[in-house]
Scaffold this motif. Structure first.
Motif, PDB file in Angstrom:
ATOM      1  N   PRO A  43       0.807  -1.227   0.000  1.00 15.93           N
ATOM      2  CA  PRO A  43       0.000   0.000   0.000  1.00 15.93           C
ATOM      3  C   PRO A  43       0.842   1.279   0.000  1.00 15.93           C
ATOM      4  N   LYS A  44       2.089   1.196   0.405  1.00 15.55           N
ATOM      5  CA  LYS A  44       2.944   2.380   0.453  1.00 15.55           C
ATOM      6  C   LYS A  44       3.778   2.574  -0.818  1.00 15.55           C
ATOM      7  N   ALA A  45       3.698   1.625  -1.756  1.00 17.70           N
ATOM      8  CA  ALA A  45       4.507   1.688  -2.972  1.00 17.70           C
ATOM      9  C   ALA A  45       3.965   2.744  -3.931  1.00 17.70           C
ATOM     10  N   THR A  46       4.871   3.486  -4.574  1.00 21.09           N
ATOM     11  CA  THR A  46       4.485   4.482  -5.567  1.00 21.09           C
ATOM     12  C   THR A  46       4.511   3.853  -6.954  1.00 21.09           C
ATOM     13  N   LYS A  47       3.943   4.562  -7.930  1.00 19.25           N
ATOM     14  CA  LYS A  47       3.903   4.041  -9.295  1.00 19.25           C
ATOM     15  C   LYS A  47       5.306   3.867  -9.869  1.00 19.25           C
TER      16      LYS A  47
ATOM     17  N   ILE B  55      -6.959   1.231  -4.872  1.00 16.79           N
ATOM     18  CA  ILE B  55      -6.889   0.843  -3.461  1.00 16.79           C
ATOM     19  C   ILE B  55      -8.257   0.332  -3.029  1.00 16.79           C
ATOM     20  N   LYS B  56      -8.263  -0.880  -2.487  1.00 18.91           N
ATOM     21  CA  LYS B  56      -9.482  -1.488  -1.958  1.00 18.91           C
ATOM     22  C   LYS B  56      -9.460  -1.278  -0.446  1.00 18.91           C
ATOM     23  N   PRO B  57     -10.412  -0.515   0.104  1.00 19.34           N
ATOM     24  CA  PRO B  57     -10.389  -0.234   1.539  1.00 19.34           C
ATOM     25  C   PRO B  57     -10.651  -1.478   2.376  1.00 19.34           C
ATOM     26  N   GLY B  58     -10.136  -1.478   3.594  1.00 17.90           N
ATOM     27  CA  GLY B  58     -10.332  -2.602   4.499  1.00 17.90           C
ATOM     28  C   GLY B  58     -11.762  -2.648   5.026  1.00 17.90           C
ATOM     29  N   LYS B  59     -12.243  -3.852   5.281  1.00 14.91           N
ATOM     30  CA  LYS B  59     -13.604  -4.027   5.779  1.00 14.91           C
ATOM     31  C   LYS B  59     -13.604  -4.160   7.293  1.00 14.91           C
ATOM     32  N   VAL B  60     -14.727  -3.788   7.906  1.00 16.95           N
ATOM     33  CA  VAL B  60     -14.912  -3.973   9.339  1.00 16.95           C
ATOM     34  C   VAL B  60     -15.380  -5.404   9.570  1.00 16.95           C
ATOM     35  N   VAL B  61     -14.752  -6.103  10.501  1.00 19.90           N
ATOM     36  CA  VAL B  61     -15.079  -7.493  10.791  1.00 19.90           C
ATOM     37  C   VAL B  61     -15.968  -7.537  12.027  1.00 19.90           C
ATOM     38  N   LYS B  62     -17.106  -8.233  11.900  1.00 19.82           N
ATOM     39  CA  LYS B  62     -18.040  -8.361  13.020  1.00 19.82           C
ATOM     40  C   LYS B  62     -18.135  -9.819  13.433  1.00 19.82           C
ATOM     41  N   ARG B  63     -18.135 -10.052  14.727  1.00 13.90           N
ATOM     42  CA  ARG B  63     -18.322 -11.393  15.281  1.00 13.90           C
ATOM     43  C   ARG B  63     -19.378 -11.286  16.371  1.00 13.90           C
ATOM     44  N   GLY B  64     -20.456 -12.008  16.190  1.00 12.34           N
ATOM     45  CA  GLY B  64     -21.529 -11.980  17.184  1.00 12.34           C
ATOM     46  C   GLY B  64     -22.223 -10.640  17.249  1.00 12.34           C
ATOM     47  N   GLY B  65     -22.240  -9.885  16.142  1.00  9.12           N
ATOM     48  CA  GLY B  65     -22.907  -8.599  16.103  1.00  9.12           C
ATOM     49  C   GLY B  65     -22.064  -7.447  16.609  1.00  9.12           C
ATOM     50  N   LYS B  66     -20.865  -7.737  17.099  1.00 11.21           N
ATOM     51  CA  LYS B  66     -19.996  -6.678  17.610  1.00 11.21           C
ATOM     52  C   LYS B  66     -18.776  -6.535  16.704  1.00 11.21           C
ATOM     53  N   VAL B  67     -18.293  -5.321  16.589  1.00  7.54           N
ATOM     54  CA  VAL B  67     -17.099  -5.062  15.784  1.00  7.54           C
ATOM     55  C   VAL B  67     -15.896  -5.614  16.532  1.00  7.54           C
ATOM     56  N   SER B  68     -15.146  -6.514  15.860  1.00  9.87           N
ATOM     57  CA  SER B  68     -13.986  -7.110  16.523  1.00  9.87           C
ATOM     58  C   SER B  68     -12.672  -6.712  15.856  1.00  9.87           C
ATOM     59  N   GLY B  69     -12.736  -5.923  14.790  1.00  7.85           N
ATOM     60  CA  GLY B  69     -11.501  -5.502  14.152  1.00  7.85           C
ATOM     61  C   GLY B  69     -11.741  -4.982  12.751  1.00  7.85           C
ATOM     62  N   LYS B  70     -10.631  -4.804  12.029  1.00  8.69           N
ATOM     63  CA  LYS B  70     -10.705  -4.292  10.666  1.00  8.69           C
ATOM     64  C   LYS B  70      -9.642  -4.966   9.826  1.00  8.69           C
ATOM     65  N   ARG B  71     -10.005  -5.374   8.605  1.00  2.19           N
ATOM     66  CA  ARG B  71      -9.031  -5.945   7.676  1.00  2.19           C
ATOM     67  C   ARG B  71      -8.198  -4.825   7.075  1.00  2.19           C
ATOM     68  N   SER B  72      -6.978  -5.143   6.694  1.00  3.37           N
ATOM     69  CA  SER B  72      -6.114  -4.122   6.119  1.00  3.37           C
ATOM     70  C   SER B  72      -6.505  -3.852   4.675  1.00  3.37           C
ATOM     71  N   LYS B  73      -6.166  -2.658   4.192  1.00  8.75           N
ATOM     72  CA  LYS B  73      -6.480  -2.297   2.814  1.00  8.75           C
ATOM     73  C   LYS B  73      -5.523  -2.991   1.860  1.00  8.75           C
ATOM     74  N   GLN B  74      -5.955  -3.142   0.609  1.00  9.75           N
ATOM     75  CA  GLN B  74      -5.143  -3.770  -0.422  1.00  9.75           C
ATOM     76  C   GLN B  74      -4.964  -2.797  -1.573  1.00  9.75           C
ATOM     77  N   LYS B  75      -3.794  -2.865  -2.199  1.00  5.82           N
ATOM     78  CA  LYS B  75      -3.509  -2.024  -3.353  1.00  5.82           C
ATOM     79  C   LYS B  75      -3.183  -2.921  -4.532  1.00  5.82           C
TER      80      LYS B  75
END
Length: 96
Positions: free
Chosen positions: A33-37, A59-79
Motif C-alpha cells: 500500500p505504500k509503494a508508488t507508481k 486501493i481497496k479499503p479494508g472491511k470492518v469485521v463483526k463477530r456476534g454482532g460486535k465489531v472485533s476488528g478491521k481488515r487491512s487495505k489492499q492495493k
C-alpha cells in the motif's frame, strides 16, 4: 532507504478478469500500500526484464469485521497495480 523488490510486489493476481486483460498485455499485481507508481514500474522492469508502458493503481479499503454482532476488528487495505507492457511478456505458472 532502499526498497527491495519483495517489499513492493506481493503477488500476481490470477482471476478471470486479469486473465482476459493478459491478452491486451495488461497484468495485475497486489503491491504494498505504500509503494508508488515509479517504484512499482522499476520493480517490474528489473524482476521480469520487460518494458513497462503504464502503471495504474487502485486501493481497496479494508472491511470492518463483526463477530456476534460486535465489531472485533478491521481488515487491512489492499492495493492493486495494473501493468501495461510496451514489449515482452510475463510468464506465470498456473495450476490446474
Amino acid at each position: 532507504m532502499k526498497k527491495f523488490i519483495s517489499d513492493i510486489l506481493i503477488k500476481p493476481l490470477m482471476t478471470e478478469k486479469s486473465a482476459s486483460l493478459n491478452q491486451a498485455q495488461c497484468y495485475v499485481f497486489e503491491v504494498s500500500p505504500k509503494a508508488t507508481k515509479n517504484e512499482i514500474k522499476d520493480a517490474i522492469q528489473k524482476f521480469f526484464d520487460v518494458k513497462v508502458e503504464n502503471v495504474r493503481t487502485s486501493i481497496k479499503p479494508g472491511k470492518v469485521v463483526k463477530r456476534g454482532g460486535k465489531v472485533s476488528g478491521k481488515r487491512s487495505k489492499q492495493k492493486k497495480a495494473f501493468i501495461t507492457l510496451k514489449e515482452g511478456t510475463i510468464e506465470f505458472i498456473q495450476g490446474v
